[in-house]
Design a protein around this motif. Structure first.
Motif, short mmCIF file in Angstrom:
data_model
loop_
_atom_site.label_atom_id
_atom_site.label_comp_id
_atom_site.label_asym_id
_atom_site.label_seq_id
_atom_site.Cartn_x
_atom_site.Cartn_y
_atom_site.Cartn_z
N THR A 1 1.22 2.70 9.78
CA THR A 1 1.47 3.78 8.84
C THR A 1 0.17 4.59 8.71
O THR A 1 -0.91 4.10 9.08
N PRO A 2 0.24 5.80 8.18
CA PRO A 2 -1.00 6.58 8.01
C PRO A 2 -2.04 5.85 7.16
O PRO A 2 -3.23 5.90 7.46
N ARG A 3 -1.63 5.13 6.12
CA ARG A 3 -2.58 4.40 5.27
C ARG A 3 -3.20 3.22 6.01
O ARG A 3 -4.39 2.96 5.89
N GLN A 4 -2.38 2.50 6.80
CA GLN A 4 -2.92 1.40 7.60
C GLN A 4 -3.93 1.93 8.61
O GLN A 4 -4.97 1.32 8.83
N GLU B 1 -5.78 4.60 8.31
CA GLU B 1 -6.98 4.98 7.57
C GLU B 1 -7.86 3.75 7.30
O GLU B 1 -9.08 3.79 7.52
N ILE B 2 -7.26 2.66 6.89
CA ILE B 2 -8.01 1.45 6.60
C ILE B 2 -8.56 0.86 7.89
O ILE B 2 -9.71 0.41 7.94
N ALA C 1 -12.00 2.29 1.14
CA ALA C 1 -10.64 2.84 1.22
C ALA C 1 -10.08 3.23 -0.15
O ALA C 1 -8.91 3.62 -0.23
N LEU D 1 -9.22 1.42 -2.71
CA LEU D 1 -8.12 0.58 -3.14
C LEU D 1 -8.42 0.01 -4.51
O LEU D 1 -9.57 -0.04 -4.93
N GLU E 1 -4.82 -5.90 -2.54
CA GLU E 1 -4.35 -4.80 -1.68
C GLU E 1 -5.04 -4.85 -0.32
O GLU E 1 -4.41 -4.66 0.71
N TYR F 1 -3.27 -5.27 3.44
CA TYR F 1 -3.48 -4.37 4.57
C TYR F 1 -4.13 -5.09 5.75
O TYR F 1 -3.74 -4.88 6.90
#
Length: 91
Positions: free
Chosen positions: A23-26, A28-29, A53, A55, A60, A64
Motif C-alpha cells: 500500500t502507499p503507507r507501507q 512510505e514506511i 513515519a 506513527l 502500529e 507495518y
C-alpha cells in the motif's frame, strides 16, 4: 501450486510509482527504513521508525514491520534488537 511474482515498480493513476504488493503507507514506511539503514549502517528501532513515519504507537510500527516481512520485503532477526534487513539487495 501458486505462481508468485517478484515485486516490481508499476505506475499508478496519480503518476506516483508504487512497488507492487505494498500500500502507499507501507511503501512510505519501507522507504523510511531503507533510508535509515543507508544513512546509519544499522537498522532503526521501532521507536525511531515511529518518529520517522509519524506513527502514534510502537504497536502500529510492529503491524507495518510484520506486514512488510510477510510480503517478503524485509527480514527480521527474532529476539534481537535492530535486526531489520532488506531482502534481495533492494537497498
Amino acid at each position: 501450486m501458486a505462481l508468485t511474482l517478484m515485486p516490481k515498480d508499476i505506475k499508478m493513476s496519480n503518476k506516483k510509482t508504487v512497488k507492487e504488493g505494498l500500500t502507499p503507507r507501507q511503501l512510505e514506511i519501507y522507504k523510511e527504513i531503507v533510508d535509515f539503514i543507508k544513512g546509519n549502517k544499522y537498522s532503526p528501532s521501532y521507536e525511531e521508525i515511529k518518529q520517522l513515519a509519524n506513527l502514534r504507537s510502537k504497536s502500529e510500527v510492529h503491524r507495518y514491520v510484520h506486514q512488510l516481512q510477510s510480503r517478503g520485503w524485509i527480514r527480521l532477526g527474532y529476539g534481537r534488537n535492530r535486526s531489520i534487513s532488506i531482502v534481495g539487495g533492494r537497498l
